[in-house]
Design an enzyme around this catalytic site. Structure first.
Site, short mmCIF file in Angstrom:
data_model
loop_
_atom_site.label_atom_id
_atom_site.label_comp_id
_atom_site.label_asym_id
_atom_site.label_seq_id
_atom_site.Cartn_x
_atom_site.Cartn_y
_atom_site.Cartn_z
N SER A 5 0.90 -1.29 -0.08
CA SER A 5 0.04 0.03 -0.03
C SER A 5 0.95 1.30 0.01
O SER A 5 1.64 1.56 0.87
CB SER A 5 -0.96 -0.04 1.19
OG SER A 5 -1.31 1.23 1.42
N GLY A 44 1.13 -1.89 4.12
CA GLY A 44 1.70 -0.50 4.00
C GLY A 44 2.88 -0.40 4.86
O GLY A 44 4.03 -0.44 4.32
N SER A 45 2.60 -0.39 6.36
CA SER A 45 3.81 0.00 6.73
C SER A 45 4.96 -1.19 7.07
O SER A 45 6.15 -0.71 7.29
CB SER A 45 3.40 0.30 8.57
OG SER A 45 2.39 -0.29 8.80
N ASP A 50 -6.49 -6.78 4.56
CA ASP A 50 -6.08 -5.41 4.31
C ASP A 50 -6.14 -4.75 5.74
O ASP A 50 -7.26 -4.33 6.46
CB ASP A 50 -6.72 -4.23 3.51
CG ASP A 50 -6.19 -2.96 3.32
OD1 ASP A 50 -5.01 -2.61 3.67
OD2 ASP A 50 -6.90 -2.22 2.63
N GLY A 51 -4.63 -4.42 6.38
CA GLY A 51 -4.93 -3.59 7.63
C GLY A 51 -4.00 -4.63 8.71
O GLY A 51 -4.51 -5.63 9.10
N GLY A 52 -2.83 -3.97 9.04
CA GLY A 52 -2.17 -4.70 10.22
C GLY A 52 -1.63 -5.98 9.64
O GLY A 52 -0.99 -6.76 10.49
N HIS A 106 -1.22 -1.58 -4.27
CA HIS A 106 -2.38 -0.83 -3.48
C HIS A 106 -2.61 0.24 -3.54
O HIS A 106 -1.99 1.17 -2.71
CB HIS A 106 -2.71 -1.93 -1.96
CG HIS A 106 -3.87 -1.54 -1.31
ND1 HIS A 106 -5.06 -2.34 -1.77
CD2 HIS A 106 -4.25 -1.03 -0.47
CE1 HIS A 106 -6.11 -2.20 -1.05
NE2 HIS A 106 -5.59 -1.16 -0.31
N MET A 120 -11.28 -6.01 5.76
CA MET A 120 -10.69 -5.07 6.26
C MET A 120 -10.42 -5.60 7.85
O MET A 120 -11.22 -6.18 8.42
CB MET A 120 -11.52 -3.69 6.48
CG MET A 120 -11.58 -2.97 5.31
SD MET A 120 -10.11 -2.52 4.37
CE MET A 120 -9.12 -1.49 5.77
N HIS A 164 -8.56 0.62 -3.81
CA HIS A 164 -9.35 0.75 -2.88
C HIS A 164 -10.09 2.04 -2.59
O HIS A 164 -9.42 3.04 -1.93
CB HIS A 164 -8.72 0.17 -1.52
CG HIS A 164 -9.29 0.14 -0.26
ND1 HIS A 164 -8.77 -0.27 0.85
CD2 HIS A 164 -10.77 -0.01 -0.19
CE1 HIS A 164 -9.65 -0.51 1.91
NE2 HIS A 164 -10.71 -0.24 1.31
N ASP A 184 -4.96 3.58 -1.87
CA ASP A 184 -5.87 3.87 -1.01
C ASP A 184 -6.34 4.92 -1.13
O ASP A 184 -5.77 6.14 -0.86
CB ASP A 184 -5.50 3.69 0.55
CG ASP A 184 -4.97 2.39 1.03
OD1 ASP A 184 -6.11 1.45 0.95
OD2 ASP A 184 -4.04 2.09 1.33
N MET A 230 -12.42 4.19 -0.58
CA MET A 230 -12.83 4.50 0.66
C MET A 230 -13.60 5.84 0.51
O MET A 230 -13.19 6.73 1.36
CB MET A 230 -11.91 4.46 1.68
CG MET A 230 -11.26 2.98 1.96
SD MET A 230 -9.92 3.05 2.99
CE MET A 230 -8.66 3.12 2.06
N GLY A 253 -9.21 3.81 7.12
CA GLY A 253 -8.83 5.28 7.43
C GLY A 253 -7.35 5.62 7.60
O GLY A 253 -6.80 6.58 7.22
N PHE A 254 -6.70 4.55 8.22
CA PHE A 254 -5.41 5.02 8.46
C PHE A 254 -4.54 3.70 8.52
O PHE A 254 -4.85 2.64 8.59
CB PHE A 254 -5.25 5.47 10.00
CG PHE A 254 -6.10 6.78 9.94
CD1 PHE A 254 -5.48 8.12 10.00
CD2 PHE A 254 -7.37 6.86 10.57
CE1 PHE A 254 -6.15 9.13 10.09
CE2 PHE A 254 -8.15 7.94 10.61
CZ PHE A 254 -7.54 9.30 10.48
N MET A 279 -9.05 7.76 0.08
CA MET A 279 -9.83 8.31 0.92
C MET A 279 -10.19 9.69 0.75
O MET A 279 -9.51 10.60 0.36
CB MET A 279 -9.12 8.30 2.22
CG MET A 279 -8.36 7.15 2.89
SD MET A 279 -7.51 6.98 4.19
CE MET A 279 -6.81 5.37 4.19
C1 DX5 Z 1 -6.51 1.31 5.88
C2 DX5 Z 1 -6.14 1.19 4.34
C3 DX5 Z 1 -4.82 0.18 4.28
C4 DX5 Z 1 -3.71 0.62 4.96
C5 DX5 Z 1 -2.86 -0.69 5.55
O1 DX5 Z 1 -7.65 2.26 5.59
O2 DX5 Z 1 -6.90 0.44 3.48
O3 DX5 Z 1 -4.46 -0.14 2.92
O4 DX5 Z 1 -2.75 1.39 4.06
O5 DX5 Z 1 -1.62 0.04 6.23
P1 DX5 Z 1 -0.79 -1.06 7.21
O6 DX5 Z 1 -0.61 -2.23 6.49
O7 DX5 Z 1 0.17 -0.08 7.77
O8 DX5 Z 1 -2.12 -1.55 8.30
ZN ZN Z 2 -6.40 -0.49 1.55
#
Ligand code: DX5
Ligand code: ZN
Length: 227
Positions: A13, A200-201, A178-180, A36, A140, A69, A38, A71, A145-146, A40
Site C-alpha cells: 500500500s 503498508g507500514s 488489508d490492515g495490520g 494497492h 478489512m 481501494h 488507498d 474508501m 482510514g489509517f 480516501m
Molecule cells: C487502511 C488502508 C490500508 C492501509 C494498510 O484504511 O485501507 O490499505 O494502508 O496499512 P498497514 O499495512 O500499515 O496497516
Molecule cells: Zn486499503
C-alpha cells in the site's frame, strides 16, 4: 500438506510510502504483484489521501496492476475516473452503495476487475450469495482510514466463511486482506484462506521495501503450503 498451494499475491500500500519519492517508492517494490492504492475522501473515512490524478501518475511508473481501494462516498460517480487512471481492479465499500452487484457489473463492463470491501463491523453473510459477481473481496482487518493500526484477528472468521463458500462453489473470487499485515500476522491470514495481502507500514516502513515484500511472501507461502 498440499502439493499445489495457492499462489500468494503481495500488494504493497502506497499510503505508507514517502510521497515526496512516490515514483521511486513504487519502483522499489517491482517484485510485488500489485500496487494497492488507498483512496480516501475525508467523508466515508475521516482521513484524506489522494485521488485519480495520483493513481494515474502511479500507473505511469509501474507495470504492476493497480489495486484501487475506494474508501469514498458515492463510488458509482467515480468509477470512470479510476478506469481512465489505469486501475486494474476497483474495490468499493458495500456500506457506501445501495446496489453492490449493479456497481460491480458497471466496473466489469468497463473491462476492470471488481471487488467489494467491508468495514470490520459489517457482516459478510448477506454478500455470500453474490460472490460470483465479484473478482475479489477485500476483508478489512482494521477500521479503514489509517495505516499502521493493529491487526484484528476476529476478522479472520470472515475469511474462513468466504474461503468455504468460494471453494464449495468453485468460484475464482480472490480473498484479499488489508490492515495490520506484518511478519507477525501474515501467516494466520494465509492459513485462514487469503490469496492476496495488502501491507503498508510493514513494507514502506522498512529500510528495504523489496526485501520486506519477499519476506512477507515467503511467510504466506509457507502457511499456504502447510494447509
Ligand atoms: C487502511 C488502508 C490500508 C492501509 C494498510 O484504511 O485501507 O490499505 O494502508 O496499512 P498497514 O499495512 O500499515 O496497516
Ligand atoms: Zn486499503
Amino acid at each position: 500438506m498440499s502439493g499445489n498451494p495457492r499462489s500468494v499475491i503481495m500488494s504493497p500500500s502506497i499510503l505508507a510510502a514517502d510521497f515526496s519519492q512516490l515514483g521511486n517508492q513504487v519502483r522499489a517494490v517491482s517484485n510485488a504483484d500489485w500496487i494497492h492504492v488507498d483512496v480516501m475522501d475525508g467523508h466515508f473515512v475521516p482521513n484524506l489521501s489522494f485521488g485519480a490524478d495520483i493513481t494515474h501518475a502511479v500507473s505511469q511508473v509501474t507495470e504492476l496492476p493497480l489495486d484501487v481501494h475506494l474508501m469514498i462516498e458515492s463510488p458509482e460517480k467515480w468509477v470512470d475516473h479510476y478506469v481512465k487512471a489505469g486501475a486494474s481492479c476497483i474495490i468499493f465499500h458495500v456500506e457506501a452503495t445501495d446496489d453492490p452487484v449493479a456497481l460491480a457489473r458497471t466496473i466489469r463492463a468497463a473491462g476492470v476487475r471488481a471487488g467489494f470491501s467491508l468495514r470490520p463491523g459489517t457482516p459478510i453473510e448477506p454478500f455470500l450469495p453474490t460472490l460470483d459477481e465479484f473478482d475479489l473481496v477485500l476483508v478489512m482487518s482494521v477500521e479503514p482510514g489509517f495505516g499502521g493500526q493493529s491487526f484484528m484477528p476476529d476478522q479472520l472468521e470472515k475469511v474462513r466463511l468466504l474461503r468455504a463458500e468460494i471453494d464449495a462453489r468453485g468460484l475464482n473470487t480472490l480473498i484479499e486482506i488489508d490492515g495490520g499485515i506484518s511478519t507477525a500476522t501474515i501467516a494466520q491470514a494465509a492459513q485462514a484462506g487469503c490469496d492476496a495481502f495488502v501491507a503498508g507500514s510493514a513494507v514502506f516502513g522498512q529500510p528495504d521495501p523489496a526485501a520486506a515484500v519477499d519476506e512477507l511472501r515467503a511467510l504466506a507461502t509457507s502457511a499456504h503450503t502447510a494447509i
